[in-house]
Write a protein that holds these residues in place. Structure first.
Motif, PDB file in Angstrom:
ATOM      1  N   TYR A 119       0.844  -1.182  -0.097  1.00 57.26           N
ATOM      2  CA  TYR A 119       0.071  -0.001  -0.001  1.00 57.26           C
ATOM      3  C   TYR A 119       0.727   1.322  -0.125  1.00 57.26           C
ATOM      4  CZ  TYR A 119       0.440  -0.423   5.242  1.00 57.26           C
ATOM      5  OH  TYR A 119       1.106  -0.691   6.341  1.00 57.26           O
ATOM      6  N   ARG A 129       0.482  10.028   6.349  1.00 61.26           N
ATOM      7  CA  ARG A 129      -0.845   9.430   6.121  1.00 61.26           C
ATOM      8  C   ARG A 129      -0.622   7.965   5.921  1.00 61.26           C
ATOM      9  NH1 ARG A 129      -5.031  12.394   3.903  1.00 61.26           N
ATOM     10  NH2 ARG A 129      -5.557  10.836   2.403  1.00 61.26           N
ATOM     11  N   HIS A 130       0.510   7.456   5.569  1.00 62.47           N
ATOM     12  CA  HIS A 130       0.716   6.038   5.058  1.00 62.47           C
ATOM     13  C   HIS A 130       1.409   5.109   5.940  1.00 62.47           C
ATOM     14  CE1 HIS A 130      -2.179   6.694   1.786  1.00 62.47           C
ATOM     15  NE2 HIS A 130      -1.279   7.697   1.388  1.00 62.47           N
ATOM     16  N   ARG A 172       0.726   5.858  10.914  1.00 59.16           N
ATOM     17  CA  ARG A 172      -0.402   5.476  11.358  1.00 59.16           C
ATOM     18  C   ARG A 172      -0.173   3.829  11.601  1.00 59.16           C
ATOM     19  NH1 ARG A 172      -6.061   7.705  12.367  1.00 59.16           N
ATOM     20  NH2 ARG A 172      -7.033   6.016  13.424  1.00 59.16           N
ATOM     21  N   ASN A 173       0.030   3.252  10.346  1.00 60.60           N
ATOM     22  CA  ASN A 173       0.305   1.621  10.295  1.00 60.60           C
ATOM     23  C   ASN A 173       1.607   1.223  10.957  1.00 60.60           C
ATOM     24  OD1 ASN A 173      -1.798   0.767   8.423  1.00 60.60           O
ATOM     25  ND2 ASN A 173      -0.961   2.458   7.201  1.00 60.60           N
ATOM     26  N   ILE A 195       1.104   0.715  15.133  1.00 61.62           N
ATOM     27  CA  ILE A 195       0.109  -0.369  15.789  1.00 61.62           C
ATOM     28  C   ILE A 195       1.164  -1.331  16.566  1.00 61.62           C
ATOM     29  CG2 ILE A 195      -1.189  -2.408  15.248  1.00 61.62           C
ATOM     30  CD1 ILE A 195      -2.455  -0.589  12.970  1.00 61.62           C
ATOM     31  N   VAL A 221      -6.086   3.629  16.477  1.00 61.08           N
ATOM     32  CA  VAL A 221      -5.388   3.555  15.373  1.00 61.08           C
ATOM     33  C   VAL A 221      -5.872   2.322  14.415  1.00 61.08           C
ATOM     34  CG1 VAL A 221      -3.484   4.822  16.200  1.00 61.08           C
ATOM     35  CG2 VAL A 221      -3.589   2.313  16.423  1.00 61.08           C
ATOM     36  N   ASN A 222      -6.107   1.226  14.908  1.00 56.56           N
ATOM     37  CA  ASN A 222      -6.537  -0.082  14.110  1.00 56.56           C
ATOM     38  C   ASN A 222      -7.945  -0.084  13.910  1.00 56.56           C
ATOM     39  OD1 ASN A 222      -6.218  -2.201  12.859  1.00 56.56           O
ATOM     40  ND2 ASN A 222      -4.989  -3.263  14.287  1.00 56.56           N
ATOM     41  N   PRO A 223      -8.230   0.424  12.611  1.00 57.12           N
ATOM     42  CA  PRO A 223      -9.917  -0.121  12.441  1.00 57.12           C
ATOM     43  C   PRO A 223     -10.339  -1.396  12.465  1.00 57.12           C
ATOM     44  CG  PRO A 223      -8.544   0.932  10.285  1.00 57.12           C
ATOM     45  CD  PRO A 223      -7.665   1.005  11.497  1.00 57.12           C
ATOM     46  N   LYS A 224      -9.309  -2.394  12.090  1.00 57.28           N
ATOM     47  CA  LYS A 224      -9.456  -3.944  12.190  1.00 57.28           C
ATOM     48  C   LYS A 224     -10.096  -4.240  13.631  1.00 57.28           C
ATOM     49  CE  LYS A 224      -6.820  -5.396   8.470  1.00 57.28           C
ATOM     50  NZ  LYS A 224      -5.678  -5.937   7.935  1.00 57.28           N
ATOM     51  N   ARG A 266     -11.177  -2.168  15.729  1.00 64.05           N
ATOM     52  CA  ARG A 266     -12.376  -1.516  16.399  1.00 64.05           C
ATOM     53  C   ARG A 266     -13.552  -1.774  15.875  1.00 64.05           C
ATOM     54  NH1 ARG A 266     -11.908   4.145  13.248  1.00 64.05           N
ATOM     55  NH2 ARG A 266      -9.654   3.979  13.567  1.00 64.05           N
ATOM     56  N   ALA A 267     -13.649  -2.677  14.700  1.00 64.39           N
ATOM     57  CA  ALA A 267     -14.919  -3.389  14.573  1.00 64.39           C
ATOM     58  C   ALA A 267     -15.411  -4.474  15.533  1.00 64.39           C
ATOM     59  CB  ALA A 267     -15.278  -3.859  13.081  1.00 64.39           C
TER      60      ALA A 267
END
Ligand SMILES: Nc1ncnc2c1ncn2[C@@H]1O[C@H](COP(=O)(O)OP(=O)(O)O)[C@@H](O)[C@H]1O
Ligand SMILES: [Mg+2]
Lengths: 315, 346
Positions: free
Chosen positions: A213, A230-231, A234-235, A238, A308-311, A313-314
């Motif tokens: 990515y 941006r890339h 943040r990643n 984690i 920071v980690n949307p995965k 979050r859900a």
């Protein structure tokens, strides 16, 4: 991030605290050595020991003892010290600020230094700056905290007279003096943690830079600070957050020695003395206090992680 | 190191000479300086992509297709160096261009989509932000305007509920949706050219067809020139006007699609076409040519296909020059000399 999530984490933290409370309670009951005898003193007659046992409630069934004890804990009553006529809770609260100050300063220093150094090294892999960072990190991990503390104190306090060598001043009374007192022990405590964080941050940044990515982002024209902010960051943050959470626990352990070296009477000194004196109620108080702090730190780390980690979050 | 020389000027495209290619690659040679070293990892690669047309880049895994397309973007991996040749993208010499110029080309003049849509999207950023990024980077649009445009683009690539989906994270979308997002992000600034590196390989067969239909549609709308890296010969036949066949860093054959399918001239191409599975099976190449592509660092001298070729003779170890029959180029000297006429296996 949803409120239910915060509530759920909070509930999980409370469960942990409850388990810790049961364990601390049982620990004191099951440990070799008789608390009643400790309180009554070595020369006490059996009658006196029994009287003390009854007074402490130690002759009651275990469940009754636990419930009575827990009721007190919830109202902030951790009982009396077994070896001195002082309430445990008050003693701990008096000692806590110095310890927590060093720990907090160390955490802030470690995160700021570690993340900065690690990210720079990761972005400039193979350059001299990368090599400097990894050498310093290895050194930082290898040097024991108490030794660093002695070193810093002898240089900055004894030789250069820049900072006080020992003691503590409450933040509420004089913030400048507070900082002068906590800076050296904080820095000493921070070093190893900063090194661990720097290593992880460097590795994460390097890993993320190799991710497809990032190539995608470059392929659409992102570069320089846009790419990094941006890339990459943040990643890369984690796994770094995970390490920070783990390291926070180490700090709480390491502070015991560092505060002793720095001549502060904090929680660590208290705990050490309590262990040597078999002051069980004091030990209980310390364990509970440490558990509350750890659960609090974990909560913050957990929430940061999910932020920071949307995965996650859900889930 | 071998120094085969392809007929640089000969391209497979037979169109009016006044149509200027959007991408022109000539004699591109790339060295790998890492361990193990492979000088000329990619050697003397030449082809043109014309506006509104598709060129297929085919060959087994490890033949240098991805490296070639990354070179076009000026995004070669570490320790890969361009050793010779030229890449002209929309009139700009990519190999001489400053980093600034390249940055302006990427995403603006050329969009790119890759094989694995999941790993090619930033997992911590809503897809709408990723799509809109090129808009504010290149067109000076406000973030807000770019976000609105992203919703439009999601709609354009056939994603229902675009406004809601723009706020989704990649892992919340299916593979097909993710690839549509990649496409939306690649065409966000209406580029003249698209690099598509195996855009359907990782997707379900049914989804593949949808993605191809979308690409065809966009190509018509935007007049996109597409460099289509693929394993799928069915896609080549349907979608691409020209084919460039690569083997171990060499262009072994280059021709119009029809001519190449009708009469492949290089033994490798013939083997590839013979290896196309019958209808009903997945239309992927590989598996049926005996042996495998040599790893980088171990490319043989002369014809690199030689160890696997049924027709190899001693002279194949010499540098190959090949020859063109009109627009139909082959690197094989034996074929160019008329000694050999490969047949498609049936
Ligand atoms: N980042 C890299 N570093 C070193 N070698 C690489 C790298 N990427 C690809 N290669 C090597 O370059 C050759 C061509 O790879 P690639 O262009 O990815 O092939 P294709 O896309 O045709 O499957 C292969 O031998 C591969 O191992
Ligand atoms: Mg590839």
């Amino acid at each position: 991030m949803s409120l239910t999530l915060v509530v759920r984490r909070l509930a999980a933290g409370l469960v942990v605290l409850w388990i810790v409370s049961v364990m601390t309670f049982l620990m004191v009951r099951l440990i070799p050595g008789d608390p009643a005898r400790t309180v009554a003193g070595e020369q006490a007659t059996p009658e006196l020991v029994e009287a003390v046992r009854a007074q402490l409630g130690l002759d009651q069934p275990l469940l009754t003892q636990y419930l009575r004890w827990l009721g007190g804990v919830l109202q902030g009553d951790l009982g009396m010290s077994l070896t001195s006529p002082r309430p445990v809770a008050q003693t701990i609260l008096q000692a806590a600020p110095a310890t927590l100050s060093i720990t907090l300063v160390a955490l802030v220093l470690a995160v700021v230094l570690g993340v900065t150094a690690g990210v720079v090294a990761g972005l400039r892999q193979g350059t001299w700056i990368d090599r400097v960072v990894s050498t310093l990190a290895t050194l930082g991990i290898a040097m024991p905290g108490f030794w660093v503390a002695m070193l810093l104190i002898s240089i900055f306090a004894m030789k250069l007279h820049l900072l006080p060598a020992t003691g503590y001043a409450p933040f509420s009374e004089d913030p400048a003096r507070w900082l002068q007192h906590v800076l050296l022990p904080g820095a000493a405590l921070a070093l190893a943690t900063a090194a661990q964080i720097a290593r992880q941050a460097r590795g994460s940044v390097a890993d993320v830079l190799a991710e497809p990515y990032v190539r995608t982002a470059r392929a659409r024209g992102a570069s320089g600070s846009v790419l990094v902010r941006r890339h990459v960051l943040r990643n890369a943050s984690i796994p770094v957050i995970t390490v920070i959470g783990l390291q926070a626990g180490h700090l709480l352990g390491g502070v015991i020695i560092v505060e002793t070296v720095a001549g502060m009477s904090g929680i660590g000194t208290l705990a050490l003395r309590a262990v040597l004196d078999r002051d069980y109620t004091m030990i209980q108080g310390y364990v509970l206090f440490a558990a509350v702090v750890m659960v609090g730190i974990n909560l913050v780390v957990d929430l940061a992680y999910q932020w920071v980690n949307p995965k996650v979050r859900a889930a | 190191m071998s120094t085969s020389k392809t007929a640089g000027a000969a391209t497979a495209t037979a169109v009016a000479p006044d149509v200027r290619p959007i991408l022109s690659v000539r004699d591109l040679t790339i060295d790998y300086l890492g361990e193990p070293r492979q000088p000329a990892l990619v050697q003397d690669v030449s082809f043109d992509v014309l506006p509104g047309r598709s060129v297929a880049l085919i060959g087994e895994s490890g033949c240098g297709k991805t490296i070639t397309s990354l070179a076009v973007l000026g995004l070669l991996p570490a320790r890969m160096r361009v050793a010779g040749g030229s890449i002209v993208l929309d009139g700009v010499d990519v190999l001489q261009a400053s980093e600034r110029t390249l940055r302006d080309l990427r995403g603006r003049t050329v969009g790119a989509i890759f094989q694995e849509p999941m790993s090619s999207l930033n997992p911590t950023m809503p897809v709408g932000d990723q799509i809109g990024e090129a808009r504010w980077l290149h067109l000076g649009e406000s973030r807000r305007a770019a976000r609105a445009k992203a919703v439009e683009l999601l709609d354009r690539v056939g994603i229902p509920n675009a406004a809601r989906r723009a706020r989704a994270y990649p892992h919340e979308l299916s593979g097909g949706m993710q690839q549509r997002v990649m496409i939306a992000s690649a065409i966000a600034c209406e580029p003249a050219m698209l690099l598509a590196d195996e855009p359907t390989t990782a997707l379900d067969v049914t989804v593949q067809a949808d993605i191809l239909a979308l690409l065809a549609d966009l190509q018509r709308d935007l007049g996109l020139g597409i460099l289509f890296v693929t394993h799928d010969l069915g896609v080549v036949a349907e979608f691409c006007a020209d084919v460039v066949v690569m083997y171990a860093g060499h262009v072994v054959e280059r021709a119009g699609t029809r001519a190449l399918f009708a009469a492949p001239r290089h033994p490798y191409t013939a083997a590839l076409l013979g290896a196309v599975p019958q209808a009903g099976q997945a239309r992927t190449v590989l598996t049926t040519i005996p042996g495998r592509v040599p790893p980088s660092g171990a490319f043989p001298a002369g014809c690199r296909f030689r160890p696997r070729c049924a027709h190899a003779v001693a002279t194949c170890a010499e540098p190959q020059h090949g020859g063109a029959d009109g627009d139909h180029f082959t690197l094989c000297d034996r074929v160019a000399a008329g000694e050999l006429t490969p047949r498609r296996r049936t």
